[in-house]
Design a protein around this motif. Structure first.
Motif, PDB file in Angstrom:
ATOM      1  N   ARG A 157       4.746 -10.257 -30.370  1.00 49.75           N
ATOM      2  CA  ARG A 157       4.502 -11.358 -29.428  1.00 49.75           C
ATOM      3  C   ARG A 157       3.127 -11.984 -29.664  1.00 49.75           C
ATOM      4  NH1 ARG A 157       6.779  -8.354 -23.969  1.00 49.75           N
ATOM      5  NH2 ARG A 157       8.992  -8.464 -24.517  1.00 49.75           N
ATOM      6  N   SER A 177       9.289  -0.720 -28.141  1.00 48.23           N
ATOM      7  CA  SER A 177       8.469  -1.523 -27.211  1.00 48.23           C
ATOM      8  C   SER A 177       7.135  -1.864 -27.839  1.00 48.23           C
ATOM      9  CB  SER A 177       8.281  -0.775 -25.900  1.00 48.23           C
ATOM     10  OG  SER A 177       7.554   0.443 -26.113  1.00 48.23           O
ATOM     11  N   GLN A 178       6.542  -0.938 -28.593  1.00 45.32           N
ATOM     12  CA  GLN A 178       5.292  -1.217 -29.280  1.00 45.32           C
ATOM     13  C   GLN A 178       5.480  -2.270 -30.353  1.00 45.32           C
ATOM     14  OE1 GLN A 178       3.821   2.505 -30.806  1.00 45.32           O
ATOM     15  NE2 GLN A 178       3.492   3.392 -28.770  1.00 45.32           N
ATOM     16  N   THR A 215       7.819  -4.668 -30.444  1.00 43.07           N
ATOM     17  CA  THR A 215       8.055  -5.994 -29.843  1.00 43.07           C
ATOM     18  C   THR A 215       6.769  -6.564 -29.262  1.00 43.07           C
ATOM     19  OG1 THR A 215       8.864  -4.757 -27.904  1.00 43.07           O
ATOM     20  CG2 THR A 215      10.484  -5.896 -29.244  1.00 43.07           C
ATOM     21  N   SER A 216       5.903  -5.709 -28.693  1.00 40.51           N
ATOM     22  CA  SER A 216       4.636  -6.200 -28.151  1.00 40.51           C
ATOM     23  C   SER A 216       3.709  -6.686 -29.259  1.00 40.51           C
ATOM     24  CB  SER A 216       3.939  -5.092 -27.346  1.00 40.51           C
ATOM     25  OG  SER A 216       3.633  -3.998 -28.179  1.00 40.51           O
ATOM     26  N   CYS A 217       3.805  -6.059 -30.441  1.00 40.47           N
ATOM     27  CA  CYS A 217       2.975  -6.499 -31.583  1.00 40.47           C
ATOM     28  C   CYS A 217       3.457  -7.833 -32.140  1.00 40.47           C
ATOM     29  CB  CYS A 217       3.002  -5.460 -32.687  1.00 40.47           C
ATOM     30  SG  CYS A 217       2.109  -3.926 -32.272  1.00 40.47           S
ATOM     31  N   ARG A 247      12.452   4.360 -27.794  1.00 45.89           N
ATOM     32  CA  ARG A 247      12.165   3.272 -26.854  1.00 45.89           C
ATOM     33  C   ARG A 247      10.686   2.887 -26.905  1.00 45.89           C
ATOM     34  NH1 ARG A 247      16.064   5.902 -23.461  1.00 45.89           N
ATOM     35  NH2 ARG A 247      14.414   7.172 -22.517  1.00 45.89           N
ATOM     36  N   ARG A 248       9.808   3.891 -26.972  1.00 48.14           N
ATOM     37  CA  ARG A 248       8.371   3.607 -27.036  1.00 48.14           C
ATOM     38  C   ARG A 248       8.007   2.896 -28.339  1.00 48.14           C
ATOM     39  NH1 ARG A 248       8.244   8.672 -24.342  1.00 48.14           N
ATOM     40  NH2 ARG A 248       8.104   9.845 -26.312  1.00 48.14           N
TER      41      ARG A 248
END
Length: 313
Positions: free
Chosen positions: A313, A306-307, A309-311, A302-303
């Motif tokens: 964006r 999430s990292q 997907t944040s990169c 999950r971490r």
């Protein structure tokens, strides 16, 4: 075929699964799909373990090695099957066949010993938690992995060295989808007593003995879990042990299945299908077992996502 010395043989013929041309596309896409899932799934496990500091522990160090071995094990057999179906060429060179025999012995030995090392790690973690970091230090973990690879290399080389002295004198057709040691021995007209004896001895030493060690570790773990008063501690122990037990059950269950299938039937098709479970399906399922049953790996996944997907964006 009249008996003759075959030490200068150039190639074998792998008969594979089926001569039915209608089934070949299905077999090709099935093997390709399983291989891609195996490689991507195990690479993801390795990436998660490397990238997440929470997983920099002995248990996940062994798991990353196990994932690497699973990738290599599948790569030993599946690409050759895909090439054979695509080109419709069932011939395999003598040296390529020997290489395949070597690695189809080498990687299962690593699997067995790594699973044993992981069982010992769980035994120390649950039965001796206060001394865990002292006992399972980096030096011991590296030593266990080194011993595992050393035993795998030397044992496989011993099998190959004995096999290279055989005289092959029959039709060199192997009723299998890869070069397997016992199938090669059936083509020999020279004495295979030493080869067969070595197989039985090593099956006992490197098959039964590690499994006995795993059973002993888990018998002690079960006693320790029963003494725990905290429900959270029990759940944590079951989480990490459950994943490992599932992988052990898959590995030994399919291994025993292949052994009994080859012992009770003379059908090469049934033996080949049973071998697919052992050589292809088990390495494919291992990442799913650890990602779905292990809370630490699920949290790390999950971490990581999430990292990622944040990169993006």
């Amino acid at each position: 075929m009249e008996a003759e010395n075959r030490t200068g043989i150039l190639e074998f013929i792998l008969l594979g699964f089926s001569e039915n041309p209608e089934l070949k596309p299905l077999i090709f896409w099935l093997f390709l799909s399983m291989y891609l899932v195996t490689v991507l799934g195990n690479l993801l496990i390795i990436l998660v373990i490397i990238s997440d500091s929470h997983l920099h522990t002995p248990m996940y160090f062994f798991l990353s090695n196990l994932s690497l071995v699973d990738i290599c094990f599948s790569t030993t057999t599946v690409p050759r099957v895909l090439l054979s179906i695509h080109t419709e060429n069932k011939a395999i060179s003598y040296m390529h066949c020997l290489t395949q025999v070597y690695f189809t012995m080498f990687f299962p030995i690593l699997d067995t010993l790594l699973l044993t090392a992981m069982a010992y790690d769980r035994f120390v973690a649950i039965c001796h938690p206060l001394h865990y970091t002292v006992i399972m230090n980096l030096r011991l973990c590296a030593l266990l992995v080194f011993i595992t690879w050393f035993i795998g290399v030397t044992t496989s080389l011993l099998h190959i060295s004995l096999m290279m002295h055989l005289t092959l004198c029959r039709d060199l057709e192997i009723p299998h989808f890869f070069c397997e040691l016992t199938q090669i021995l059936r083509l020999a007209c020279s004495d295979t007593f030493l080869n067969s004896t070595l197989i039985y001895v090593m099956t006992g030493v490197l098959g039964v003995s590690p499994f006995t060690g795993i059973l002993f570790s888990y018998s002690r773990i079960a006693l320790s879990i029963r003494k725990m008063t905290s429900s959270g501690g029990k759940q944590k122990a079951f989480s990490t042990c459950g994943s490992h037990l599932s992988v052990v059950s898959l590995f030994y269950g399919t291994s025993v299945g292949v052994y009994f299938t080859s012992a009770v039937t003379h059908s090469s098709q049934k033996v080949s299908v049973a071998s697919v479970m052992y050589t292809v399906v088990t390495p494919m399922l291992n990442p799913f077992v650890y990602s779905l049953r292990n809370t630490d790996v699920k949290g790390a996944l999950r971490r990581l996502f999430s990292q990622a997907t944040s990169c993006l964006r």
